[in-house]
Design a protein around this motif. Structure first.
Motif, PDB file in Angstrom:
ATOM      1  N   ARG A 293       0.828  -1.208   0.000  1.00  0.00           N
ATOM      2  CA  ARG A 293       0.000   0.000   0.000  1.00  0.00           C
ATOM      3  C   ARG A 293       0.860   1.254   0.000  1.00  0.00           C
ATOM      4  O   ARG A 293       0.630   2.187  -0.758  1.00  0.00           O
ATOM      5  CB  ARG A 293      -0.916   0.005   1.232  1.00  0.00           C
ATOM      6  N   LEU A 294       1.892   1.239   0.915  1.00  0.00           N
ATOM      7  CA  LEU A 294       2.739   2.428   1.014  1.00  0.00           C
ATOM      8  C   LEU A 294       3.420   2.682  -0.324  1.00  0.00           C
ATOM      9  O   LEU A 294       3.521   3.825  -0.780  1.00  0.00           O
ATOM     10  CB  LEU A 294       3.787   2.247   2.123  1.00  0.00           C
ATOM     11  N   PHE A 295       3.874   1.595  -0.937  1.00  0.00           N
ATOM     12  CA  PHE A 295       4.552   1.712  -2.221  1.00  0.00           C
ATOM     13  C   PHE A 295       3.602   2.281  -3.275  1.00  0.00           C
ATOM     14  O   PHE A 295       3.920   3.265  -3.953  1.00  0.00           O
ATOM     15  CB  PHE A 295       5.056   0.322  -2.626  1.00  0.00           C
ATOM     16  N   VAL A 296       2.402   1.672  -3.364  1.00  0.00           N
ATOM     17  CA  VAL A 296       1.446   2.084  -4.394  1.00  0.00           C
ATOM     18  C   VAL A 296       0.983   3.522  -4.148  1.00  0.00           C
ATOM     19  O   VAL A 296       0.987   4.361  -5.053  1.00  0.00           O
ATOM     20  CB  VAL A 296       0.242   1.120  -4.415  1.00  0.00           C
ATOM     21  N   LEU A 297       0.609   3.811  -2.887  1.00  0.00           N
ATOM     22  CA  LEU A 297       0.108   5.155  -2.572  1.00  0.00           C
ATOM     23  C   LEU A 297       1.199   6.197  -2.790  1.00  0.00           C
ATOM     24  O   LEU A 297       0.925   7.302  -3.285  1.00  0.00           O
ATOM     25  CB  LEU A 297      -0.402   5.220  -1.134  1.00  0.00           C
ATOM     26  N   GLY A 298       2.433   5.814  -2.433  1.00  0.00           N
ATOM     27  CA  GLY A 298       3.554   6.726  -2.658  1.00  0.00           C
ATOM     28  C   GLY A 298       3.689   7.025  -4.144  1.00  0.00           C
ATOM     29  O   GLY A 298       3.883   8.184  -4.545  1.00  0.00           O
ATOM     30  N   GLY A 299       3.599   5.954  -4.938  1.00  0.00           N
ATOM     31  CA  GLY A 299       3.689   6.115  -6.389  1.00  0.00           C
ATOM     32  C   GLY A 299       2.594   7.025  -6.903  1.00  0.00           C
ATOM     33  O   GLY A 299       2.854   7.964  -7.678  1.00  0.00           O
ATOM     34  N   ILE A 300       1.368   6.781  -6.437  1.00  0.00           N
ATOM     35  CA  ILE A 300       0.226   7.572  -6.905  1.00  0.00           C
ATOM     36  C   ILE A 300       0.397   9.037  -6.529  1.00  0.00           C
ATOM     37  O   ILE A 300       0.227   9.941  -7.362  1.00  0.00           O
ATOM     38  CB  ILE A 300      -1.092   7.021  -6.320  1.00  0.00           C
ATOM     39  N   SER A 301       0.786   9.277  -5.250  1.00  0.00           N
ATOM     40  CA  SER A 301       0.869  10.685  -4.834  1.00  0.00           C
ATOM     41  C   SER A 301       2.023  11.384  -5.544  1.00  0.00           C
ATOM     42  O   SER A 301       1.912  12.576  -5.880  1.00  0.00           O
ATOM     43  CB  SER A 301       1.001  10.801  -3.316  1.00  0.00           C
ATOM     44  N   ALA A 302       3.112  10.650  -5.846  1.00  0.00           N
ATOM     45  CA  ALA A 302       4.216  11.253  -6.603  1.00  0.00           C
ATOM     46  C   ALA A 302       3.741  11.625  -8.002  1.00  0.00           C
ATOM     47  O   ALA A 302       4.019  12.735  -8.509  1.00  0.00           O
ATOM     48  CB  ALA A 302       5.391  10.291  -6.671  1.00  0.00           C
TER      49      ALA A 302
END
Lengths: 452, 175
Positions: A293-302
């Motif tokens: 989740r952290l990886f995906v959400l980080g990617g999305i917010s970036a």
């Protein structure tokens, strides 16, 4: 019986003696002859009696003299008896005095003997357990001999006792190295250099050793204490000069031996059993989801941040996709545009919210699993109670600590999951807010700018 | 003064020792919680009004405040301001909720300790067990106290944040 035999023998003897007399008397044939014979006998008897009388009379004077002599002797003896009696009582008195003196003297000696025996006994028990005996073996034997001997101790023995006590005192203040045979954990005997710290610790160049009083030898611990404690031994052994910190067991080896019973973290974890492993699985799963989740959400917010800076909407992020909907429907009226945007937003949100709820569920499940483990552990405990009774708390305590370990594991798993859930949740929420509430605002700003 | 501080430190250390390692974690959690709460409080009282003023000023400068576009823009600004306002509030709430759980963890580890001692030495020596029992009870109490201290101030903070947010919404009228 004996007396009966005796009397019978005596009677027989008398009979034998009497027969010849009867036989010797000549047999009288007629009454006249008997008369003559009686007469003759009477004459001879009278002669004999007269002779005896004469004899007695002549002896009388002698007897008188004998009597008076005997009386004199008696008086002498009586006088001597009195004298001896006086002497006897005198002697008795001196004897009593001397005896009194003797008891006094023996009393002092006895007290000292008792003290010596007691001290020797104390020293014996101390030497038996003292690790100094590892360096000087056989000291306790001398002490036990002294403590158990029934005779008064000799001077050299007393000096030995004193010397042994002082040696113990001096040795307890020393830190020395000496060669010794050490029994390793695998059971073989090895010659090595051993360091002794006073009466407290034995160690080789990297580990603590213990002195076994019963076996009388030095042996390795079956389990060393924690590494930071054991490291201090290695540091100490390496140190050639100056001072070095060292962990010392003030209980003279008892704590070290107790420490071997201490349960390590891994053993305690394994006590949790199946439920423990399931909880670990839950934690692992939760952590994996959190990472994903952290990886995906980080990617999305970036990607969204990148999108906010550029003017051209790209397809690789939710905001870009929503902006694209606007780009594609530039000319429609506001209501249609809003509907289309809502549709696009609705399509994006599940992708962002996915998995967050699962983390929460896992965080809630972990303590429940711990509770389950506790209950199964308690069931096991009660089973052991029905089998063995409540007599031994050790049997029960084992089951109970197993039961509690799962609770600990459940909480330990739940705490990080709760934390991480809150982090992931707030991240996803901020993203949701961004696309739900701010995306349309951005589009509106964009549209206003264009219309000007 | 120095002596007083030393004595205070001693008593804190004694307390920490009776409670075991869990207390240190609890102290860490409490510390983070309070730092976050103070940071939020300072933000709400000093930094946020400036932001609100800026947003309201921007809104008041707009000519069009009634069209669909204006509504969306207003919503977006409010949302952005709320985002700033509510940052880390979730974490504070979680930390408050976690405190009693950590206390519970301390209790259970303490009980494990007690039963381990029981398994090793039997029930003969209540003194040995007492250390484990204090290890079990002290973290519970500490966790409760930590949570209570957090609950009051975090709910106050939450109310404050809500009020600030409402005030911002109210001060952006359609004119």
């Amino acid at each position: 019986m004996k007396t009966v035999l005796k009397s019978v023998a005596l009677a027989a003897g008398l009979m034998l003696a009497a027969q010849p007399v009867m036989a010797a008397a000549p047999q009288a044939k007629t009454l006249e002859q008997l008369l003559q014979q009686v007469q003759k006998d009477r004459l001879s008897d009278g002669k004999i009696n007269k002779e005896r009388e004469q004899e007695f009379l002549s002896e009388r004077a002698d007897k008188q003299a004998l009597l008076s002599k005997a009386k004199r002797d008696l008086a002498d003896e009586q006088a001597r008896g009195k004298k001896l009696e006086a002497q006897f009582s005198d002697n008795e008195k001196t004897l009593a005095e001397l005896e009194e003196k003797l008891t006094l003297a023996v009393g002092n000696m006895g007290e000292m003997f008792g003290v010596v025996r007691q001290v020797a006994g104390d020293a014996n028990s101390r030497f038996q357990t003292s690790i100094i005996s590892a360096q000087y073996p056989g000291r306790d034997k001398e002490m036990s001999e002294l403590a158990q001997s029934k005779e008064l101790p000799e001077m050299p023995q007393l000096e030995d006792l004193w010397f042994a006590l002082q040696k113990e005192m001096t040795a307890s203040g020393e830190v020395v190295k000496f060669p010794a045979t050490v029994t390793t954990t695998s059971g073989e005997k090895k010659q090595m250099e051993v360091t002794r710290v006073g009466t407290f610790n034995l160690m080789n160049d990297k580990e603590f050793l213990v002195y076994n009083a019963e076996a009388g030898g030095i042996s390795e611990l079956s389990r060393q204490p924690e590494s930071y404690i054991t490291d201090s031994v290695a540091d100490y052994a390496k140190n050639k000069s100056g001072y070095s910190a060292l962990f010392v067991d003030p209980s003279r080896g008892t704590i070290l031996t107790l420490m071997t019973q201490k349960v390590t973290l891994l053993e305690r974890y394994n006590q949790g059993g199946t439920v423990g492993y399931i909880i670990t699985g839950v934690l692992g799963l939760g952590l994996l989801i959190v990472l994903e989740r952290l990886f995906v959400l980080g990617g999305i917010s970036a990607a969204i941040r990148k999108q906010l800076k550029s003017d051209t909407p790209s397809d690789n992020n939710p905001l870009g996709r929503i902006l694209k909907v606007y780009e594609n429907n530039r000319n429609v009226d506001v209501e249609t545009l809003e509907l289309k945007l809502d549709e696009a937003i609705l399509k994006e949100t599940p992708r962002i919210e996915r998995g967050v709820a699962i983390i929460k569920v896992l965080a809630a499940v972990a303590p429940l699993l711990g509770l389950l483990g506790t209950v199964t552990g308690m069931i096991a405990t009660f089973q052991s109670i029905t089998l063995f009774g409540t007599g031994d708390p050790k049997i029960m305590a084992g089951g109970i600590s197993t039961a509690l370990v799962t609770t600990v594991l459940g909480l330990v798993a739940a705490l990080p999951l709760i934390f991480l859930h809150s982090i992931v949740y707030s991240r996803s929420q901020s993203l949701i807010h961004l696309i739900e509430e701010q995306a349309t605002g951005l589009i509106a700003e964009h549209a206003e700018k264009e219309s000007k | 003064m120095m002596l007083f501080l030393i004595e205070l430190w001693e008593s804190v250390r004694d307390f920490m020792n009776t409670g075991g390692i869990v207390l240190y974690w609890l102290a860490l959690v409490l510390c983070i919680m309070w730092v976050l709460m103070i940071e939020r409080y300072m933000y709400v009282t000093s930094a946020f009004p400036k932001l609100a003023k800026e947003v309201v000023g921007k809104w008041d400068a707009r000519e069009d405040t009634t069209s669909w576009y204006a509504h969306r823009i207003r919503e977006a600004w409010i949302s952005q301001a709320n985002e700033q306002l509510n940052a880390r509030m979730q974490l504070i709430k979680t930390l408050v909720a976690v405190c009693p759980l950590m206390g519970l963890l301390g209790t259970v580890t303490g009980m494990v300790h007690v039963f381990e001692i029981m398994a090793n030495t039997g029930t003969g020596n209540p003194r040995l067990m007492a250390s484990g029992i204090s290890m079990a009870t002290v973290p519970t109490m500490a966790g409760m106290v930590a949570a209570l201290s957090g609950v009051f101030f975090s709910s106050r903070l939450e109310a404050k944040v809500k009020v600030a947010s409402h005030r911002l919404v109210d001060s952006m009228p359609h004119h």
